[in-house]
Design a protein around this motif. Structure first.
Motif: not given
Length: 568
Positions: A153-156, A171-172, A202-208, A351-354
């Motif tokens: 649910r969080r990822a999508f 999801p990306l 950290s990388l995911g947060w930056g991408l977000a 999405s990072v938590i997911g």
């Protein structure tokens, strides 16, 4: 000392370097604080005021930190890395009791739940037969399954209404984050692997941030929040409602089972030669958790539980050291004194938590399967595991089944973990009916003792669900002992091979009429094999005593008894 698995860098008793310990603890603390969403959801559902909500969250965070330290410290808890997070099992109980009587009603039912958990710890030794590895394996597997739904649910970005359309940026971000964590966990070594989750997040947060997936205008102003302030706690009062009593007791049982599952996961991860759950350690961990929940209830906070998500982080970093848990508990406790820090954590991209939850879910599902298959699987155990997992999946994929039940049954059946584990416990007890814990077979002169021992012990091992390696080790020992008694004419007639099993030991006894054998304390010379029958028996008896965990000689009536004990 347990033998450290090859994929573990810092095992439970080891002390990581200070810098490494701080960064590892920070990863666990941040992950735990992300889950304050559970008390926030409960408060919103019950319509609590802003002040009451702040008390609920603050009390939860404070005792989440204190309980983490109690659970991790060897003298009071498990002695392994078990970081607490707000207990999702308490959501139905919190929503119902907060709606009935506000914070005082939730505090009262939480006190009842904590005392119910404490009562369960009085019977941990007797519960060993109720929680064999296949039952614990079902619980661990379903912990992963239960994490899958909130993870996806969080990822999508399916937490809120999206009009049926999926924004593929979410999801990306999730799968890039997951891919970085997995790649570092598998292909890297040393520091990179230790901090795989932190680097990936950290990388995911930056991408977000790049894709604009973080809130531009949070519902609060950071500048208006103090950087450091005393926690907002108060005595909530205690009221009790008989309507909430069944839910409180059920919540206690399910939470204790969940706690047992996390202890099993960490013990198995930390010990390359793991055989069975240490129920005394599990009992201490549940007691520490119950004491923490009691403290949280008395200051108006939300209950906590061991974090299955943090087990995935421990696996990714290769660290199970309890000192990391102590440091993480201190960080969580300190965060309660910084409203601005907690506010910052509340805007970490969903999405990072997911992605982190997906990693933890994958590890738990495989760990549970491995735990199930550590025992020989008879037809009874196959159906115990299969039907239990199907029952848990039924409520996960068909929520309308739960909606068709009476309201008071919803808290019992809406969790795949509680349903599957409950079915596993019930079927395990049901299928034990008719199984004798002792069986025997004759070994006659002229028989192939190895074939007889193999057929007999494998059949009984399947029926009893004994560990594969224990049965495999017992077969050649029992065959050699039978051959030694028959071939050297120490037994005047046939030999009876008798097997006995409990969760602690797998015993194979040989009963015969004849002379007792003598087992020397010092190794006989190899020339003894060329001597008379008694010298050969002494040599074989000495070798058996070294290969079995214990060799016991005795009598039963007029017959001699030689017992080979294999610890299980």
């Amino acid at each position: 000392m347990a033998r450290k698995p090859s994929n573990i860098i810092y095992s439970a008793p080891e002390r990581p370097p200070l810098t490494t310990l701080v960064i590892l603890a920070f990863q666990h603390a941040v992950l735990a604080l992300l889950f304050v969403v559970y008390p926030i959801v409960a408060a919103a559902e019950a319509g609590l005021s802003f002040e009451d909500t702040q008390v609920l969250i603050t009390g939860c965070v404070i005792f989440m930190g204190i309980t983490t330290m109690l659970v991790c410290w060897p003298r009071t808890g498990s002695g392994v890395l078990l970081v607490q997070l707000p207990n999702p099992m308490h959501l139905p109980l919190a929503v119902q009791s907060l709606g009935l009587g506000g914070p005082a009603a939730y505090a009262g039912t939480s006190v009842l739940t904590a005392f119910s958990q404490l009562a369960l710890t009085r019977f941990m030794g007797a519960l060993r037969s109720v929680f064999p590895p296949e039952v614990c394996g079902v619980a661990v597997t379903m912990m992963g399954v239960a994490l899958a739904a909130p993870a996806f649910r969080r990822a999508f970005n399916l937490i809120e209404e999206s009009g049926g359309a999926i924004d593929y940026r979410y999801p990306l971000v999730s799968f890039v984050t997951l891919a970085v964590i997995v790649a570092l966990a598998i292909f890297s070594r040393g520091m990179l692997r230790l901090f795989a989750v932190a680097i990936g997040a950290s990388l995911g947060w930056g991408l977000a941030v790049y894709y604009g997936l973080t809130p531009d205008h949070p519902s609060f102003e950071f500048s208006a929040l103090p950087l450091v302030d005393l926690p907002n706690l108060r005595w909530p009062g205690l009221t009790f409602s008989w309507v909430a009593v069944p839910v409180a007791i059920i919540t206690a049982v399910v939470s204790a089972i969940d706690m047992l599952g996390t202890v099993v996961s960490m013990q198995r991860m930390d010990d390359a030669d793991w055989r069975r759950v240490d129920m005394n350690t599990a009992g201490r961990a549940i007691r520490a958790n119950s004491i923490g929940d009691l403290g949280a209830a008395l200051v108006g906070g939300f209950a906590s539980a061991s974090s299955s998500a943090s087990i995935g982080v421990a696996f990714a970093t290769g660290t199970t050291a309890w000192r990391v848990g102590i440091a993480a508990g201190l960080m969580v406790l300190a965060s309660a004194f910084s409203p601005r820090l907690i506010a910052l954590l509340s805007i970490i991209p969903s999405s990072v938590i997911g992605a982190i939850l997906l990693y933890a879910a994958a590890f738990l599902i495989v760990a549970g399967m491995d735990l199930i298959l550590s025992r020989r699987m008879s037809d009874r155990r196959i159906f115990t595991v299969g039907l239990s997992v199907l029952a848990g999946l039924a409520v996960a994929v068909l929520p309308e089944l739960v909606e068709a039940l009476p309201d008071w049954m919803h808290p019992i059946f809406e969790s795949p973990l509680s349903v599957a584990t409950g079915f596993a416990i019930a079927l395990n007890l049901l299928f034990r009916i008719g199984i004798r814990q002792e069986a025997s077979v004759p070994v006659k002169r002229g028989d192939n003792a190895f074939e007889t021992a193999t057929e007999f012990l494998e059949r009984q091992g399947d029926l009893w669900g004994a560990r594969r390696d224990v049965v495999a080790a017992a077969i050649p020992l029992a065959a050699e002992a039978a051959e030694m008694l028959l071939d050297n004419d120490l037994a005047t007639g046939d030999v009876e091979m008798r097997a006995h099993f409990d969760e602690m030991n797998f015993d194979v006894s040989l009963l015969y009429n004849g002379e007792p054998i003598e087992v020397p304390s010092l190794r006989p010379s190899p020339e003894a094999l060329l001597g008379d029958a008694h010298e050969v028996a002494r040599f074989v008896g000495y070798m058996l005593s070294k290969r079995a965990d214990r060799l016991v000689l005795g009598r039963e009536g007029e017959r001699q008894v030689l017992t080979l004990r294999m610890e299980h």
